[in-house]
Design an enzyme around this catalytic site. Structure first.
Site, PDB file in Angstrom:
ATOM      1  NE  ARG A   1     -11.234  -1.200   3.374  1.00 51.37           N
ATOM      2  CZ  ARG A   1     -11.816  -1.441   4.536  1.00 51.37           C
ATOM      3  NH1 ARG A   1     -12.942  -2.132   4.585  1.00 51.37           N
ATOM      4  NH2 ARG A   1     -11.288  -0.991   5.651  1.00 51.37           N
TER       5      ARG A   1
ATOM      6  CD  GLU B   1      -6.789   5.215   2.446  1.00 55.35           C
ATOM      7  OE1 GLU B   1      -7.815   5.301   3.147  1.00 55.35           O
ATOM      8  OE2 GLU B   1      -5.665   4.934   2.904  1.00 55.35           O
TER       9      GLU B   1
ATOM     10  CE  LYS C   1      -6.792   8.385   8.164  1.00 55.22           C
ATOM     11  NZ  LYS C   1      -7.476   7.272   8.845  1.00 55.22           N
TER      12      LYS C   1
ATOM     13  CG  ASP D   1     -10.127   7.336   6.679  1.00 51.06           C
ATOM     14  OD1 ASP D   1      -9.036   7.313   6.075  1.00 51.06           O
ATOM     15  OD2 ASP D   1     -10.238   7.470   7.910  1.00 51.06           O
TER      16      ASP D   1
ATOM     17  CE  LYS E   1      -3.357   2.548   2.894  1.00 49.60           C
ATOM     18  NZ  LYS E   1      -4.279   2.500   4.048  1.00 49.60           N
TER      19      LYS E   1
ATOM     20  CG  ASP F   1      -2.051   5.012   5.039  1.00 52.86           C
ATOM     21  OD1 ASP F   1      -1.914   3.941   5.668  1.00 52.86           O
ATOM     22  OD2 ASP F   1      -3.117   5.359   4.490  1.00 52.86           O
TER      23      ASP F   1
ATOM     24  CG  ASP G   1      -5.605   7.741   4.781  1.00 49.82           C
ATOM     25  OD1 ASP G   1      -6.508   8.424   4.235  1.00 49.82           O
ATOM     26  OD2 ASP G   1      -5.825   6.686   5.420  1.00 49.82           O
TER      27      ASP G   1
HETATM   28  N1  BES Z   1      -4.479   4.166   6.866  1.00 47.98           N
HETATM   29  C1  BES Z   1      -5.651   3.899   7.618  1.00 47.98           C
HETATM   30  C2  BES Z   1      -5.418   2.800   8.676  1.00 47.98           C
HETATM   31  C3  BES Z   1      -4.461   3.117   9.794  1.00 47.98           C
HETATM   32  C4  BES Z   1      -4.938   3.552  11.013  1.00 47.98           C
HETATM   33  C5  BES Z   1      -3.113   2.909   9.640  1.00 47.98           C
HETATM   34  C6  BES Z   1      -4.049   3.797  12.056  1.00 47.98           C
HETATM   35  C7  BES Z   1      -2.232   3.176  10.669  1.00 47.98           C
HETATM   36  C8  BES Z   1      -2.700   3.600  11.879  1.00 47.98           C
HETATM   37  C9  BES Z   1      -6.753   3.419   6.697  1.00 47.98           C
HETATM   38  O1  BES Z   1      -6.757   3.953   5.435  1.00 47.98           O
HETATM   39  C10 BES Z   1      -8.043   3.826   7.325  1.00 47.98           C
HETATM   40  O2  BES Z   1      -8.275   4.990   7.434  1.00 47.98           O
HETATM   41  N2  BES Z   1      -8.847   2.848   7.727  1.00 47.98           N
HETATM   42  C11 BES Z   1     -10.083   3.115   8.347  1.00 47.98           C
HETATM   43  C12 BES Z   1     -11.099   2.174   7.752  1.00 47.98           C
HETATM   44  C13 BES Z   1     -12.508   2.470   8.151  1.00 47.98           C
HETATM   45  C14 BES Z   1     -12.958   3.775   7.523  1.00 47.98           C
HETATM   46  C15 BES Z   1     -13.374   1.340   7.712  1.00 47.98           C
HETATM   47  C16 BES Z   1      -9.930   2.866   9.842  1.00 47.98           C
HETATM   48  O3  BES Z   1      -9.212   1.937  10.208  1.00 47.98           O
HETATM   49  O4  BES Z   1     -10.482   3.622  10.619  1.00 47.98           O
HETATM   50 ZN    ZN Z   2      -4.939   4.577   4.722  1.00 51.67          ZN
HETATM   51 MN    MN Z   3      -7.815   5.809   5.327  1.00 51.03          MN
END
Ligand code: BES
Ligand code: ZN
Ligand code: MN
Length: 502
Positions: free
Chosen positions: A351, A349, A277, A347, A265, A288, A270
């Protein structure tokens, strides 16, 4: 720092410091530590008897020799309980000892091969090199003031038995390639997002490709459009930075049609996009792209070590930002394999971009596929910062990845992939939706990826919890950890071994 192995007697070494070690509970150390104790007229035994030195994990005692030895200082590092001793302790002890010496501003350091009686000498040399290189890592590129400490110049691993040198030297080469690649991944991920855009990532990959004579291909936006990569393009549409799909190939086995696939990734920042966020901690999302950095850096070590296997790494790289053109909740995207995706949260993104990269990996015929991604906060909630989560559709490759990580000191824990979790990803308006709700979020994210992997053997490593650390610990340094690199390299080496054995 230069690291090498030499034959000799550490007690006679002229150095700014020498490092010896002590197991917990030992009152009268033998071997090199015992010899050093004699030279110091019993200083070590007295420190043990007085309770000041116990040999515990992480314990570092600095003794000034005051002319009693050719070395100016002796560091006795604790190795913990003998029955728990392993290569991970060697890495940690080396890092702890060297970090304490760095404060003293030393240049030349000698060390024994800690515990090489119980472990393979080559593996110990490798572990010392990894512990030293990773433990002394700093990222100070953007500070203009003088560094706090000067760089340590040289570390010599001193071995009494000359016959062991060849074995130790090859361990050292392995350690060097792997540790330096890990530092490259740390550097890339520690870089602020304005210095590590998708274009910068492609450039970093180009450098790795040049140095290692690897094949590099960058797929630009126009070609992504032709390929139908609507999911990757959807994420990229809110950013001014052009997305890149980076591909690097290593051909170590021209006689084989098989190619191992790595997918990382590469979200260089992000923000969450329109589903933005909270601002607190958002800066951490410069990391990220740690999965992408890990696969690029792993390719450098693989090129250096030259295993007999073909490996191709793919990194979908983009920013995730909100602007007038950005992706919105309720939008529907169409991935490269034709599947349609309802956006619930912009968010989620990671996947989306991985979906297209995985489709492309399948088009290239890569198998098995290993993806590495800072994918979900849910994985961090589930496993904390101690281990990476593993998910997949093929137990053999999952087991191999876990084993490769174990040998590297990167812990990986397998998570369940019961069919029932797929239910949460069902959409009313498209084939699938991009979030599966609050519960089991790391698993539903993996199940989303599984829809694009189809029947290719695959393992997904969620490094959201392990890619960063907020304090120095053993050979980890505050900031990005470079996690994944060592697992991927070990995995490629072990698969190459397997093919030779047939
Ligand atoms: N990059 C984040 C995940 C992340 C969170 C990485 C904390 C490192 C530390 C990812 O893109 C994300 O935002 N995931 C969301 C998914 C949700 C919207 C289903 C999450 O984990 O909150
Ligand atoms: Zn992310
Ligand atoms: Mn995200």
């Amino acid at each position: 720092m230069e690291i090498s192995v030499i034959a000799g007697d550490i007690t006679k070494m002229k150095a700014d410091a020498i490092i010896v070690s002590l197991f917990e509970g030992v009152e009268r150390p033998d071997g090199a530590t015992g010899e050093v104790d004699k030279a110091l007229e019993g200083a070590i035994i007295r420190l043990i008897a007085g309770g000041e030195m116990k040999g515990k994990d992480g314990e570092v005692t600095l003794i000034h020799t005051l002319g009693k030895m050719d070395a100016d200082r002796v560091v006795v590092v604790g190795l913990g309980k003998q029955e728990k001793f392993n290569l991970e302790r060697v890495r940690a002890a080396t890092a702890e000892a060297l970090r304490s010496l760095r404060r003293a501003g030393v240049g030349l350091v000698g060390t024994i091969a800690h515990g090489a009686g119980a472990l393979d000498h080559g593996d110990v040399a490798q572990a010392i090199c990894e512990g030293a290189t990773l433990g002394l890592y700093t990222f100070k590129k953007h500070t203009t003031k003088e560094p706090e400490f000067k760089e340590m110049k040289e570390l010599l691993i001193v071995e009494g038995d000359e016959g062991r040198l060849p074995q130790m030297e090859s361990g050292l080469l392995r350690g060097k390639a792997i540790a330096e690649a890990t530092c490259l991944a740390r550097d890339m991920a520690n870089e602020p997002a304005n210095y590590m855009t998708p274009t910068d990532m492609a450039e970093a990959a180009g450098k790795v490709a040049d140095e290692g004579s690897l094949e590099l291909r960058i797929i630009e936006r126009e070609e992504m459009e032709e390929l139908g990569m609507g999911a990757l393009l959807g994420v990229a549409q809110g950013s001014r930075q052009p997305p890149k799909l980076i591909t690097i190939s290593y051909k170590g086995d021209p006689s084989s049609q098989n190619t191992l696939g790595f997918v990382g990734k590469g979200v260089t920042f992000d923000s969450g996009g329109i589903s933005i966020k909270p601002s607190e901690g958002m800066g951490d999302m410069k990391g990220d792209m740690a999965g992408g950095a890990a696969v690029i850096a792993a390719m450098r070590a693989i090129a250096e070590l030259g295993p007999r296997i073909n490996v191709t790494a793919l990194v979908p790289a983009t920013e995730n930002l909100p602007d007038g053109a950005a992706l919105k909740p309720a939008d529907v995207l169409r991935a490269m394999n034709g599947k349609t995706i309802e956006i619930i949260s912009t968010d989620a993104e990671g996947r989306l971009i991985l979906a297209d990269a995985i489709c492309y990996a399948r088009k290239l015929g890569l198998s098995p596929i290993v993806d590495v991604a800072t994918l979900t906060g849910a994985c961090q909630v589930a496993l904390g910062n101690i281990c990476t989560g593993a998910f997949g559709n093929n137990q053999e490759i999952i087991d191999r990845a876990i084993k490769a990580g174990e040998a590297a000191g990167e812990r990986i824990w397998q998570m369940p992939m019961y069919e029932e979790y797929k239910e949460q990803n069902k959409s009313d308006t498209a084939d699938i939706k991009n979030t599966g709700g609050r519960y089991g979020g790391a698993i539903t994210a993996a199940q989303f990826l599984a829809e694009f992997v189809e029947d290719t053997p695959w393992v997904h490593l969620d490094i959201a919890g392990t890619s960063r650390t907020d304090k120095d610990k053993a050979y980890q340094v505050k900031g990005e950890t470079g996690v994944g690199v060592r697992t991927l390299v070990n995995l490629a080496l072990s698969l190459a071994q397997e093919q030779i054995k047939g």
